[in-house]
Design an enzyme around this catalytic site. Sequence first.
Site, PDB file in Angstrom:
ATOM      1  CB  CYS A  50     -22.778 -49.799 -36.887  1.00  0.00           C
ATOM      2  SG  CYS A  50     -21.674 -49.924 -35.499  1.00  0.00           S
ATOM      3  CB  SER A 110     -19.175 -44.523 -27.471  1.00  0.00           C
ATOM      4  OG  SER A 110     -18.293 -43.829 -28.302  1.00  0.00           O
ATOM      5  CD  GLU A 115     -16.476 -47.055 -29.159  1.00  0.00           C
ATOM      6  OE1 GLU A 115     -15.594 -47.656 -29.769  1.00  0.00           O
ATOM      7  OE2 GLU A 115     -17.163 -46.137 -29.648  1.00  0.00           O
ATOM      8  N   GLY A 189     -19.146 -78.412 -22.499  1.00  0.00           N
ATOM      9  CA  GLY A 189     -20.538 -77.986 -22.704  1.00  0.00           C
ATOM     10  C   GLY A 189     -20.638 -77.227 -24.020  1.00  0.00           C
ATOM     11  N   GLY A 191     -23.074 -74.994 -24.770  1.00  0.00           N
ATOM     12  CA  GLY A 191     -24.059 -73.896 -24.611  1.00  0.00           C
ATOM     13  C   GLY A 191     -23.634 -72.632 -25.351  1.00  0.00           C
TER      14      GLY A 191
END
Lengths: 444, 274
Positions: A50, A110, A115, A189, A191
């Site tokens: 990607c 990267s 990673e 919550g 959120g």
Amino acid sequence: MRTLVVGCNHRSAPVEMRERIAFDEAAAARALAQFREAFPAAECVLVSTCNRLELYVARPVHGQPRIAEVMEFIGRCHGVPASTFASGLYSFEDVEAVRHLFRVAGSLDSMVIGETQILGQVKTAFEQAQAAGTVGRTLNDLFQRAFRVAKCVHSTGITAGRLSVGSTAVDLARQIFSRFDDKTAMIVGAGKMGELTLVHLLETKPGRLWVTNRTDARAAELADKIRRRHGVPAEVVPYAQWIDRLADVDILISSTGSHEPILTAAQFKPIPRRRGYRAILLIDIAVPRDIEAAVGEDDSVFLYNIDDLQQVTEANLAQRRQAIGRAQEIVEAEVLQYVRTQDRQDLGPLVATLRRHFQTVGDQEFARILPKLTAPSQRDRELIQQMLHRVTQKLLHNPIHLLNNHADNGTTRIYADMLRTLFDLHEEEAKAAPPAEQGPTDGS
Amino acid sequence: MMSGHIAISIIGGIGFGLAAIGSYLGFRQHVKWAGSLLRVAALVAIAVGAAHLLRAVAGLGAVGALQNDFSAAVLLAGLIGLVGLGTHFSASLKGLDGFLFLVAAAVSFTGAATTNAPRADMTHRPWFISHALAFSLSATFFIAGGVAGVAYLLVNRMLRRKRGTSLVGSVAPLESLERFGRWMPLLGFPLFTYGILTGLYGVAHRPDLSHTAWYLDLTFLLSAVAWAVYAYLCAASLRGPHIRGRRAAVLSTYGLGLIVVVFFVREFSSRLHQ
């Protein structure tokens, strides 16, 4: 063989351009087949993720494809002219191409340095090219070396720790608990941030998942969303009961919009005893904080607020940065070693061509003077030929010795190119070059 | 004989030391061959110790062999090494093997310094075998528990300092360390109690100690203190949940310290064992 890479990544090209020239698995297989047809003497590995598209190519010194031809090839695969995406492409040749591959495989190039996913992606691309028969000796050696370099780079600590708040929370949970199927996680919550952290936490597959919110409907909505998207059953806990239920909770994510702490030290005081002093992980990512700092003073409580988590990720990042220097040193040393080996391999055909070139000149001169000699005997002919051979050998001794010596300090290529130009060996060498070895290799 | 002892101590110490280095290289540097180094080094050290013990038993008999301070040290180092190997193969106790091999190496090296002082005559006392074995086994369990306690405190400190998670995944999670640290004293305590009782029985049957204040011997006093500490730890972990986590780890660490002191006192200044 000459190595080159043409491609683009997240820095050189915007996503619109990258997606226009990206290859999925089937398209990559087709492209490799096309490449083999178009450039039978060359080798190719196509890496498409990607964040990057790269074509690694090894071609005979005087063969094809050159950089422009690779760009055109990419365009041809997608049915677009190369000029529409050429501005976002980069290209490297020889040492630079080798260095680039080593950096890519070692995740130094990267978006998130360190990673490890990219190494797997490069390996997959290499295996696909092997299966398509576009990997020969040069790219096989190069990629096998790149995989070894990546392992060495990873050992510097560049992959240590994680860099997002959610994944860091998961790391912490894994360092506290040995198993999760008997654990209960609760989110307070509904959120966005809390949900994101919870999604990371679902990696651990907790035994029970509870959701609570000031508005029960939103809690039910979140529970339903988790059930649909992640296939994890979540139970809605009435907000009035959540503190009471803490005795059974092992991991708590709190992310409400409250301006006052929703869990004070006084409220929490009886909880550890009720829990049998088992460890509890409290992740408070709300601002202002939902949980009073004093709650974390208990021995069994591991309380992390958003600053703590960011501090942990910063420390991880700093550790990775420290490792970058060492990783780059490893890459440079390996590049030099690889190039030396490669130069030695390229030297053989050049030396043979050089000898042949001198021999041809000698033979031509011999043929030219032969008619002018008065009845030379067979012995005279042999002596003249021996003399010409000795002169050729003596004249070539120093340049060849020099070439061999410079294979150790990495400047062979400069001397080799100079010799090619000085004696105009390009064409002769191209004619003499055997076709490149093709076909799948065992990868060992 | 002495040079043979020194050689066995050094081979054992180096073997366990290399195993500890292998453990470190494996979990911190991810070196591929570290696991093989650890296993080979630990196995060599254990095998050399076992060969010595077998030879000693064959030559001196079980009582004579176990009465020997050097053989006792070799036995203890081997047992700790075996527990280290066990934890090496356990996925949930990662990193603990290195600590245990370090202790085994220290015990092994200490063996070289043991004295060959004259021993009390125990030749006709077979109970002595169980006394010595019970002490060795209980010391092994207590040391393993103590090492788990030390590891717990280190990981706990790392988590509370909130400075990076580089160690995460390299060492065992707190929950595993706590469980291991809780079980070890529970296994070791009955053996330790048995060791003390058989020791007292032995003292009662030694005429040379009948008119002396043997109960003031440092080994006996420290063993009694260690027994009280472990009795409290075991009772607390069975009945009172408040001794968990860090508190239990601290207690196990103190226990480990006491066991080390008892070991040295027994090796170098105990009248009861002479």
